[in-house]
Design an enzyme around this catalytic site. Structure first.
Site, PDB file in Angstrom:
ATOM      1  N   ASP A  46       0.804  -1.223   0.000  1.00  0.00           N
ATOM      2  CA  ASP A  46       0.000   0.000   0.000  1.00  0.00           C
ATOM      3  C   ASP A  46       0.837   1.273   0.000  1.00  0.00           C
ATOM      4  O   ASP A  46       0.296   2.371   0.105  1.00  0.00           O
ATOM      5  CB  ASP A  46      -0.943   0.013   1.208  1.00  0.00           C
ATOM      6  CG  ASP A  46      -2.126  -0.923   1.022  1.00  0.00           C
ATOM      7  OD1 ASP A  46      -2.339  -1.374  -0.117  1.00  0.00           O
ATOM      8  OD2 ASP A  46      -2.833  -1.212   2.004  1.00  0.00           O
ATOM      9  N   ASP A  71     -15.431  34.876 -34.671  1.00  0.00           N
ATOM     10  CA  ASP A  71     -14.621  33.673 -34.804  1.00  0.00           C
ATOM     11  C   ASP A  71     -15.176  32.514 -33.996  1.00  0.00           C
ATOM     12  O   ASP A  71     -14.841  31.365 -34.248  1.00  0.00           O
ATOM     13  CB  ASP A  71     -13.184  33.944 -34.346  1.00  0.00           C
ATOM     14  CG  ASP A  71     -12.449  34.862 -35.314  1.00  0.00           C
ATOM     15  OD1 ASP A  71     -12.914  34.965 -36.460  1.00  0.00           O
ATOM     16  OD2 ASP A  71     -11.442  35.461 -34.909  1.00  0.00           O
ATOM     17  N   GLY A 114      -9.910  19.956 -33.918  1.00  0.00           N
ATOM     18  CA  GLY A 114     -10.742  18.927 -34.522  1.00  0.00           C
ATOM     19  C   GLY A 114     -11.293  19.361 -35.861  1.00  0.00           C
ATOM     20  O   GLY A 114     -11.340  18.592 -36.812  1.00  0.00           O
ATOM     21  N   LEU A 115     -11.693  20.634 -35.976  1.00  0.00           N
ATOM     22  CA  LEU A 115     -12.203  21.147 -37.240  1.00  0.00           C
ATOM     23  C   LEU A 115     -11.123  21.141 -38.308  1.00  0.00           C
ATOM     24  O   LEU A 115     -11.358  20.788 -39.463  1.00  0.00           O
ATOM     25  CB  LEU A 115     -12.746  22.564 -37.034  1.00  0.00           C
ATOM     26  CG  LEU A 115     -13.394  23.216 -38.258  1.00  0.00           C
ATOM     27  CD1 LEU A 115     -14.608  22.419 -38.693  1.00  0.00           C
ATOM     28  CD2 LEU A 115     -13.784  24.653 -37.947  1.00  0.00           C
TER      29      LEU A 115
END
EC number: 1.3.7.7
Length: 531
Positions: free
Chosen positions: A36, A291, A426-427
Site C-alpha cells: 500500500d 470567430d 478537430g475542425l
C-alpha cells in the site's frame, strides 16, 4: 469488491494522505502492508512535489500476522513522533489493515503523547477517496477546536464594521491532487483583495495546526470544494455560527453570483456588475465574437467530480452556447445535485465509477466535445472526439507549471482556451480529411514553398488513421458489408458524428435487407432518419 483497470477514486486512506500532505506540521501514521506504499507516487509523480508525503507506514508482512501487530504499530508511532516531531498526528489504517482490527488510533491515544492525536476510522470497503479527505479534514478541525468556546448565537458576520477592520474569511477545501487548487486559491485571493476582503486561513492547503486553531476568527467561510470542505463548513456554522458560501466561482456568471453572496454574508454593499462588459474576463466577448460563432450548438458530454461538472454544465449551456447531451459524476456524495442539474437540461444523469460505462454513454450521445477526466481523454481519443480535462483524476500534463486557475475571471479565460482549442484542432483535422484528395494535399504536386519543390512519389498520401475506420472482423455475419465507395462517402462526414452515422446506416441496411452499403445506401439512410 471490483477488479478494474482504472478507477476514478482511490480508497479513503488516500484522501487522508492528501490532507496530511497538504498541511504543515501534520504527520500521518498509516497501518498498512508493504504493497500500500504506492501512494507516494501520486504526490511525487503526478503533483510533482519536491518532497515525500508526511506518512509513516507500518509495512507489516505476512510473517508479522502470527505475532503481535499492535506492538508493531506502537513502535512505528513512537519512531514517527521522535523523528518528525509533528504538531498533530493522524493515525489510521488502509483497506488491508482494516481486516486485522488493530485499532491503531486507540493505541496511539494510549501512549501518553501531549500532541493532538486524531484517530481516523475510514471504512475502506464502502467509501472512497474524496469522502476520506472530507472526513479527515472534518475530524482534524473538530479535534483541534474541541477546547474552543462555542459562540453560535453570538457570532455576527458584520462585526468587522464595529471593530474598525476589513472583513476576513477562510478559504476551505483546496488540497493536493485537487484540480488546479494552487492557482484557484491565488485567483480567489486576488478577487477578494480587490473587494476589500482579507484571508484569515487557507486550509488544508498550506495550513498548520496553529492556523486551524484560529479558524474561528474569521467572519465567514468560503467553501471552494464541497467534496472536501462542506461537512467542515456545516460543523463550523452549527458550532460557531460562521455562515459559508454555496456558490463555486467557476465561470463568469458563477463568479458574479459568488461575489454577491459573500458581500451579502458580510453585510457589504453589493459590487457593480462591471464584469459583465468583459473588463475582467475575456470569455464573455470571445464567446460572442465572429470567430466563435461556429461553436454555438456544439454537442458536449460532461463527466467528472461534482464541483467541476456542475460548473462546466452552467458554463457550457449558458455562457458558450453548447448543447449538453450528457452529464454525470463519479462522486456519489454529489449525485443529488448533479441529477438536479441534469434534469434542468432534460437529461438523465450518469452516476457511476465504471469508466467503460462512461465510454459507452459517450458513444451513444455522439458529442462533438468531451469534458472529463484523464480517463475520458483516453476514451475520446479512441472515439476520435476532441476532449478537455476539467476534473481529477488527472495526468501530470494537467498540473502545469504556468498559472492556470479554473476559478474567477482568469479561470474563465483559461476555461475558454482549454475547451475551444480542441474544437478548433478537430475542425482543422476534419477539413484536411475532407480535402486530402485536392492538389494542395498531394505529395506529387509542388508546395507553396516553390523553390524547394514537391515530393516525388507515386503513392497517394495516406489518410489519417481515424478516417480509415473498417467494420471489425469480429462483428456478426448478419452485419452488412461496407463497400470502398461507402467507406469513402462515410469519410466525408465529420468525425465527431461519423460513429453515429455508421450505426444508423447499418441499422437501416438491416431493416431493408441490404448486404452491402455503398454511397447511395448511405444517402438513403440519411434521408430515412431525417424524415
Amino acid at each position: 469488491m471490483e477488479l478494474t483497470l482504472w478507477t476514478y477514486e482511490g480508497p479513503p486512506h488516500i484522501g487522508a494522505m492528501r490532507i496530511a500532505s497538504s498541511m504543515k506540521g501534520v504527520h500521518y501514521v498509516l497501518h498498512a502492508p508493504q504493497g500500500d506504499t504506492y501512494a507516494d507516487l501520486l504526490f511525487t509523480m503526478i503533483e510533482r512535489r519536491g518532497q515525500r508525503p508526511p506518512v509513516t507506514y507500518t509495512t507489516f508482512q505476512a510473517r508479522d500476522l502470527g505475532g503481535d501487530t499492535a506492538e508493531l504499530v506502537k513502535g512505528h508511532i513512537r519512531e514517527a513522533v521522535d523523528r518528525f516531531k509533528p504538531e498533530a498526528l493522524l493515525v489510521g489504517e488502509s483497506c488491508t489493515a482494516e481486516l486485522i482490527q488493530d485499532q491503531p488510533g486507540s493505541l496511539a491515544k494510549g501512549m501518553g503523547y501531549e500532541i493532538p492525536i486524531i484517530s481516523l476510522e475510514l471504512p475502506a470497503y464502502s467509501k472512497k477517496e474524496n469522502w476520506g479527505a472530507a472526513e479527515t479534514f472534518y475530524q482534524l478541525v473538530r479535534g483541534l477546536l474541541k477546547d474552543s468556546p462555542k459562540s453560535e448565537s453570538e457570532h455576527n458576520p458584520s462585526k468587522w464594521k464595529t471593530e474598525g477592520r476589513r472583513p476576513r474569511v477562510n478559504l476551505l477545501g483546496p488540497s493536493l491532487l485537487g484540480f488546479r487548487c494552487r492557482d484557484d486559491v491565488l485567483e480567489v485571493q486576488k478577487i477578494l483583495a480587490h473587494h476589500g476582503i482579507d484571508i484569515n486561513v487557507v486550509a488544508p492547503l498550506g495550513a498548520a495546526p496553529a492556523d486551524i486553531i484560529r479558524i474561528n476568527e474569521a467572519d465567514a467561510n468560503i467553501c471552494l470544494y464541497p467534496e472536501i470542505a462542506e461537512s467542515t463548513c456545516i460543523w463550523l456554522e452549527r458550532n460557531f455560527g460562521h455562515p459559508y458560501t454555496k456558490t463555486i466561482p467557476i465561470g463568469v456568471g458563477a463568479t458574479n453570483d459568488f461575489l454577491n453572496e459573500i458581500h451579502q454574508l458580510l453585510g457589504m454593499e453589493l459590487p457593480k456588475q462591471e464584469e459583465e462588459d468583459g473588463s475582467q474576463s475575456r470569455l464573455t466577448w470571445y464567446s460572442k465574437s465572429v470567430d466563435s460563432n461556429y461553436l454555438t450548438g456544439k454537442r458536449v458530454f460532461i463527466f467528472g467530480d461534482g464541483t467541476h461538472v456542475l460548473a462546466a454544465s452552467r458554463i457550457a449551456h449558458k455562457e458558450l452556447g453548447f448543447e449538453v447531451v450528457g452529464l454525470g459524476t463519479y462522486s456519489r456524495e454529489m449525485a443529488r445535485k448533479v441529477r438536479d442539474a441534469a434534469k434542468e437540461l432534460g437529461l438523465e444523469a450518469l452516476i457511476t465509477n465504471d469508466y467503460l460505462a462512461v465510454e459507452e454513454a459517450i458513444k451513444e450521445s455522439a458529442p462533438e466535445l468531451v469534458l472529463g477526466t484523464q480517463m475520458e481523454r483516453h476514451s475520446a481519443k479512441r472515439l476520435g472526439i476532441p476532449c478537455a480535462v476539467i476534473s481529477t483524476p488527472m495526468h501530470v500534463q494537467d498540473v502545469p507549471a504556468r498559472y492556470s486557475p479554473q476559478m474567477g475571471w482568469e479561470g474563465a479565460n483559461v476555461i475558454f482556451d482549454d475547451w475551444v482549442h480542441p474544437l478548433m484542432m478537430g475542425l482543422e483535422e476534419h477539413l484536411i480529411g475532407m480535402f486530402r484528395h485536392d492538389f494542395e494535399f498531394t505529395d506529387g504536386h509542388q508546395s507553396h514553398l516553390g523553390h524547394l519543390g514537391g515530393h516525388s512519389t507515386e503513392k497517394e498520401t495516406k489518410a489519417p488513421s481515424f478516417y480509415q475506420e473498417k467494420v471489425q472482423s469480429s462483428r456478426p455475419e448478419h452485419f452488412p458489408h461496407w463497400t470502398p465507395e461507402g467507406e469513402s462517402e462515410l469519410a466525408k462526414i465529420p468525425f465527431f458524428v461519423r460513429g453515429k452515422v455508421r450505426k444508423n446506416t447499418e441499422k437501416y441496411a438491416n431493416q431493408i435487407g441490404c448486404k452491402e452499403i455503398d454511397g447511395e445506401t448511405l444517402l438513403d439512410a440519411k434521408a430515412h432518419f431525417n424524415a
